[in-house]
Design a protein around this motif. Structure first.
Motif, PDB file in Angstrom:
ATOM      1  N   PRO A   1       0.833  -1.203   0.000  1.00 58.52           N
ATOM      2  CA  PRO A   1       0.000   0.000   0.000  1.00 58.52           C
ATOM      3  C   PRO A   1       0.870   1.255   0.000  1.00 58.52           C
ATOM      4  CG  PRO A   1      -0.852  -1.585   1.562  1.00 58.52           C
ATOM      5  CD  PRO A   1       0.452  -2.144   1.050  1.00 58.52           C
ATOM      6  N   SER A   2       0.473   2.221  -0.809  1.00 57.03           N
ATOM      7  CA  SER A   2       1.318   3.394  -0.995  1.00 57.03           C
ATOM      8  C   SER A   2       0.472   4.559  -1.514  1.00 57.03           C
ATOM      9  CB  SER A   2       2.411   2.988  -1.990  1.00 57.03           C
ATOM     10  OG  SER A   2       2.790   4.030  -2.814  1.00 57.03           O
ATOM     11  N   ASP A   3       1.100   5.712  -1.722  1.00 51.63           N
ATOM     12  CA  ASP A   3       0.340   6.862  -2.222  1.00 51.63           C
ATOM     13  C   ASP A   3       0.210   6.865  -3.734  1.00 51.63           C
ATOM     14  OD1 ASP A   3       0.005   7.722   0.324  1.00 51.63           O
ATOM     15  OD2 ASP A   3       1.767   9.048   0.297  1.00 51.63           O
ATOM     16  N   THR A   4       1.066   6.076  -4.389  1.00 52.48           N
ATOM     17  CA  THR A   4       1.016   6.013  -5.858  1.00 52.48           C
ATOM     18  C   THR A   4       1.198   4.574  -6.294  1.00 52.48           C
ATOM     19  OG1 THR A   4       3.394   6.373  -5.897  1.00 52.48           O
ATOM     20  CG2 THR A   4       2.008   8.316  -6.304  1.00 52.48           C
ATOM     21  N   PHE A   5       0.789   4.269  -7.520  1.00 53.81           N
ATOM     22  CA  PHE A   5       1.037   2.942  -8.088  1.00 53.81           C
ATOM     23  C   PHE A   5       2.432   2.946  -8.713  1.00 53.81           C
ATOM     24  CE2 PHE A   5      -3.713   2.982  -8.418  1.00 53.81           C
ATOM     25  CZ  PHE A   5      -3.965   1.824  -7.691  1.00 53.81           C
ATOM     26  N   ALA A   6       3.297   2.044  -8.266  1.00 55.46           N
ATOM     27  CA  ALA A   6       4.650   1.987  -8.835  1.00 55.46           C
ATOM     28  C   ALA A   6       4.586   1.403 -10.237  1.00 55.46           C
ATOM     29  CB  ALA A   6       5.536   1.127  -7.952  1.00 55.46           C
ATOM     30  N   LYS A   7       5.483   1.849 -11.088  1.00 52.23           N
ATOM     31  CA  LYS A   7       5.400   1.417 -12.485  1.00 52.23           C
ATOM     32  C   LYS A   7       6.144   0.126 -12.753  1.00 52.23           C
ATOM     33  CE  LYS A   7       4.454   5.899 -14.429  1.00 52.23           C
ATOM     34  NZ  LYS A   7       5.096   7.136 -14.837  1.00 52.23           N
ATOM     35  N   GLU A   8       7.469   0.249 -12.853  1.00 56.24           N
ATOM     36  CA  GLU A   8       8.225  -0.940 -13.263  1.00 56.24           C
ATOM     37  C   GLU A   8       8.910  -1.575 -12.048  1.00 56.24           C
ATOM     38  OE1 GLU A   8      10.451   1.027 -16.525  1.00 56.24           O
ATOM     39  OE2 GLU A   8       9.298  -0.360 -17.789  1.00 56.24           O
TER      40      GLU A   8
ATOM     41  N   GLY B   1       6.636  -3.939 -11.102  1.00 54.03           N
ATOM     42  CA  GLY B   1       5.738  -2.831 -10.757  1.00 54.03           C
ATOM     43  C   GLY B   1       4.306  -3.095 -11.202  1.00 54.03           C
ATOM     44  N   ILE B   2       3.428  -2.241 -10.746  1.00 53.60           N
ATOM     45  CA  ILE B   2       2.000  -2.361 -11.072  1.00 53.60           C
ATOM     46  C   ILE B   2       1.764  -2.192 -12.572  1.00 53.60           C
ATOM     47  CG2 ILE B   2      -0.227  -1.199 -10.774  1.00 53.60           C
ATOM     48  CD1 ILE B   2       0.475  -2.766  -8.308  1.00 53.60           C
ATOM     49  N   GLN B   3       2.498  -1.267 -13.183  1.00 58.08           N
ATOM     50  CA  GLN B   3       2.297  -1.052 -14.615  1.00 58.08           C
ATOM     51  C   GLN B   3       2.633  -2.314 -15.409  1.00 58.08           C
ATOM     52  OE1 GLN B   3       5.042   1.508 -16.893  1.00 58.08           O
ATOM     53  NE2 GLN B   3       3.246   2.734 -17.341  1.00 58.08           N
ATOM     54  N   THR B   4       3.732  -2.958 -15.025  1.00 57.39           N
ATOM     55  CA  THR B   4       4.129  -4.191 -15.719  1.00 57.39           C
ATOM     56  C   THR B   4       3.064  -5.261 -15.528  1.00 57.39           C
ATOM     57  OG1 THR B   4       6.397  -3.593 -15.192  1.00 57.39           O
ATOM     58  CG2 THR B   4       6.037  -5.834 -15.985  1.00 57.39           C
ATOM     59  N   ILE B   5       2.550  -5.374 -14.314  1.00 58.43           N
ATOM     60  CA  ILE B   5       1.501  -6.372 -14.051  1.00 58.43           C
ATOM     61  C   ILE B   5       0.270  -6.042 -14.902  1.00 58.43           C
ATOM     62  CG2 ILE B   5      -0.116  -7.230 -12.283  1.00 58.43           C
ATOM     63  CD1 ILE B   5       2.182  -6.802 -10.219  1.00 58.43           C
ATOM     64  N   MET B   6      -0.080  -4.768 -14.962  1.00 51.84           N
ATOM     65  CA  MET B   6      -1.270  -4.356 -15.726  1.00 51.84           C
ATOM     66  C   MET B   6      -1.085  -4.553 -17.228  1.00 51.84           C
ATOM     67  SD  MET B   6      -3.748  -3.470 -13.770  1.00 51.84           S
ATOM     68  CE  MET B   6      -4.852  -2.339 -14.640  1.00 51.84           C
ATOM     69  N   GLN B   7       0.184  -4.626 -17.667  1.00 50.70           N
ATOM     70  CA  GLN B   7       0.423  -4.822 -19.102  1.00 50.70           C
ATOM     71  C   GLN B   7       0.322  -6.291 -19.510  1.00 50.70           C
ATOM     72  OE1 GLN B   7       4.132  -2.744 -19.411  1.00 50.70           O
ATOM     73  NE2 GLN B   7       3.163  -0.861 -20.111  1.00 50.70           N
ATOM     74  N   ALA B   8       0.209  -7.201 -18.528  1.00 49.58           N
ATOM     75  CA  ALA B   8       0.034  -8.613 -18.882  1.00 49.58           C
ATOM     76  C   ALA B   8      -1.271  -8.748 -19.659  1.00 49.58           C
ATOM     77  CB  ALA B   8      -0.014  -9.453 -17.613  1.00 49.58           C
ATOM     78  N   LYS B   9      -1.261  -9.637 -20.653  1.00 50.52           N
ATOM     79  CA  LYS B   9      -2.487  -9.760 -21.476  1.00 50.52           C
ATOM     80  C   LYS B   9      -3.645 -10.294 -20.637  1.00 50.52           C
ATOM     81  CE  LYS B   9      -0.149 -10.345 -25.871  1.00 50.52           C
ATOM     82  NZ  LYS B   9       1.164 -10.969 -25.619  1.00 50.52           N
ATOM     83  N   LYS B  10      -3.319 -11.263 -19.758  1.00 53.41           N
ATOM     84  CA  LYS B  10      -4.350 -11.865 -18.931  1.00 53.41           C
ATOM     85  C   LYS B  10      -3.799 -11.979 -17.508  1.00 53.41           C
ATOM     86  CE  LYS B  10      -6.862 -15.536 -20.701  1.00 53.41           C
ATOM     87  NZ  LYS B  10      -8.250 -15.141 -20.530  1.00 53.41           N
ATOM     88  N   VAL B  11      -4.648 -11.801 -16.520  1.00 50.67           N
ATOM     89  CA  VAL B  11      -4.209 -11.901 -15.126  1.00 50.67           C
ATOM     90  C   VAL B  11      -5.078 -12.940 -14.410  1.00 50.67           C
ATOM     91  CG1 VAL B  11      -3.939 -10.676 -12.924  1.00 50.67           C
ATOM     92  CG2 VAL B  11      -3.464  -9.474 -15.066  1.00 50.67           C
ATOM     93  N   LEU B  12      -4.425 -13.813 -13.677  1.00 50.54           N
ATOM     94  CA  LEU B  12      -5.132 -14.847 -12.908  1.00 50.54           C
ATOM     95  C   LEU B  12      -4.764 -14.671 -11.435  1.00 50.54           C
ATOM     96  CD1 LEU B  12      -6.577 -17.605 -12.479  1.00 50.54           C
ATOM     97  CD2 LEU B  12      -4.449 -18.720 -13.179  1.00 50.54           C
ATOM     98  N   VAL B  13      -5.767 -14.362 -10.615  1.00 44.69           N
ATOM     99  CA  VAL B  13      -5.510 -14.179  -9.176  1.00 44.69           C
ATOM    100  C   VAL B  13      -6.051 -15.391  -8.431  1.00 44.69           C
ATOM    101  CG1 VAL B  13      -5.729 -12.598  -7.216  1.00 44.69           C
ATOM    102  CG2 VAL B  13      -6.003 -11.715  -9.536  1.00 44.69           C
TER     103      VAL B  13
ATOM    104  N   GLU C   1     -12.969   0.832  -3.588  1.00 51.31           N
ATOM    105  CA  GLU C   1     -12.410   1.923  -4.377  1.00 51.31           C
ATOM    106  C   GLU C   1     -11.055   1.520  -4.972  1.00 51.31           C
ATOM    107  OE1 GLU C   1     -10.480   6.287  -3.303  1.00 51.31           O
ATOM    108  OE2 GLU C   1     -11.281   5.008  -1.723  1.00 51.31           O
ATOM    109  N   VAL C   2     -10.773   1.971  -6.185  1.00 45.18           N
ATOM    110  CA  VAL C   2      -9.457   1.723  -6.783  1.00 45.18           C
ATOM    111  C   VAL C   2      -8.485   2.742  -6.193  1.00 45.18           C
ATOM    112  CG1 VAL C   2      -8.112   1.707  -8.923  1.00 45.18           C
ATOM    113  CG2 VAL C   2     -10.460   0.810  -8.911  1.00 45.18           C
ATOM    114  N   THR C   3      -7.524   2.242  -5.442  1.00 44.29           N
ATOM    115  CA  THR C   3      -6.591   3.143  -4.759  1.00 44.29           C
ATOM    116  C   THR C   3      -5.254   2.441  -4.532  1.00 44.29           C
ATOM    117  OG1 THR C   3      -6.108   4.096  -2.564  1.00 44.29           O
ATOM    118  CG2 THR C   3      -7.828   2.437  -2.621  1.00 44.29           C
ATOM    119  N   PRO C   4      -4.159   3.208  -4.613  1.00 41.85           N
ATOM    120  CA  PRO C   4      -2.848   2.595  -4.346  1.00 41.85           C
ATOM    121  C   PRO C   4      -2.702   2.122  -2.896  1.00 41.85           C
ATOM    122  CG  PRO C   4      -2.625   4.961  -4.747  1.00 41.85           C
ATOM    123  CD  PRO C   4      -4.044   4.601  -5.055  1.00 41.85           C
ATOM    124  N   GLN C   5      -3.668   2.526  -2.038  1.00 38.23           N
ATOM    125  CA  GLN C   5      -3.643   2.014  -0.657  1.00 38.23           C
ATOM    126  C   GLN C   5      -4.055   0.540  -0.627  1.00 38.23           C
ATOM    127  OE1 GLN C   5      -2.286   3.498   1.746  1.00 38.23           O
ATOM    128  NE2 GLN C   5      -2.076   5.506   0.816  1.00 38.23           N
TER     129      GLN C   5
END
Ligand code: F6R
Length: 243
Positions: free
Chosen positions: A144-151, A183-195, A213-217
């Protein structure tokens, strides 16, 4: 976001393994983003079983893991490198030269992270990213943080995470305090995500992450913005999910 309800941990593991194996069958040279932790172990066991039966072939698969502790040598049985060998890589016919994790033995954080970002780019990004969910909503070691980390970056692990991980170490003092994580950006760039999520202790965070809510927290909440996310969770983990 699709949510698949599994009866229990075993059922969750089998459903998740089915999705991973479908990915490998449909694209034999796919890039799998892999996770450690206790939740995916059952899915890895199932994949190994299918491999042994001759139903799965990992020979063309590339893998990039989410994260690695900083400062643990690869032969330390708590390193994620060791974990992946133990649970998957040594048990299937994956080419070890195409299995990647951040280099936890590299003391220079910038060097380690830049190198890992390059690797992820050079393999062409991730086709299917497997994720577990931390009690505080972390994915990878994105806390949890104030921003979404990228790479890929180096993180100071939070008290909650250190506390949750201490069960694997002789004492809390032995738990590493830093890790390298995608980082979150790299994860979000995956074509498909399985949790994958299991257990009543995750029920609250499942609801917060996927209905709140969508939040970096709550880092996992960003997955609500991804267009191809599958959550496979057992009934206990879904017990507090708002409809
Ligand atoms: C592991 C990882 C972590 C775990 C999370 C849940 O590579 O990145 O985010 O997925 O801490 O861990 P478990 O499955 O042990 O509850």
């Amino acid at each position: 976001m699709k949510i698949y309800r599994a009866k229990d941990y075993k059922d969750m593991s089998r459903k998740a393994a089915n999705i991973i194996s479908a990915q490998i069958i449909m694209k034999p040279n796919c890039v799998l983003g892999l996770a450690t932790g206790s939740t995916p172990i059952g899915a890895y066991e199932q994949l190994v079983e299918w491999y042994k039966k001759g139903d799965l072939d990992f020979s063309e698969v590339t893998s990039v893991n989410l994260d690695e502790y900083k400062g643990l040598p690869r032969d330390n049985d708590q390193s994620y490198y060791y974990f992946m060998n133990e649970h998957l890589f040594s048990k299937v016919n994956i080419d070890k030269n195409r299995t990647y994790l951040p280099d936890g033995t590299e003391p220079d954080s910038k060097k380690a992270c830049d190198a890992y970002n390059e690797i992820i780019k050079s393999v062409g990004g991730v086709d299917l990213q497997l994720l577990g969910l931390g009690h505080n909503g972390h994915i990878g070691f994105n806390e949890p943080s104030d921003t979404f980390a990228k790479e890929t970056h180096c993180v100071q692990l939070t008290e909650t995470t250190i506390e949750a991980n201490k069960r694997f170490f002789a004492s809390i003092d032995d738990v590493p305090k830093e890790a390298y994580t995608m980082g979150i950006q790299t994860i979000m760039q995956a074509k498909k995500v399985l949790v994958v999520v299991s257990g009543a202790d995750k029920a609250e965070i499942v609801n917060k992450a996927f209905r709140g809510e969508v939040t970096p927290q709550v880092p996992a909440s960003i997955l609500q913005m991804h267009n191809d996310v599958i959550i496979v969770a057992d009934e206990a983990a879904l017990s507090k999910l708002d409809i």
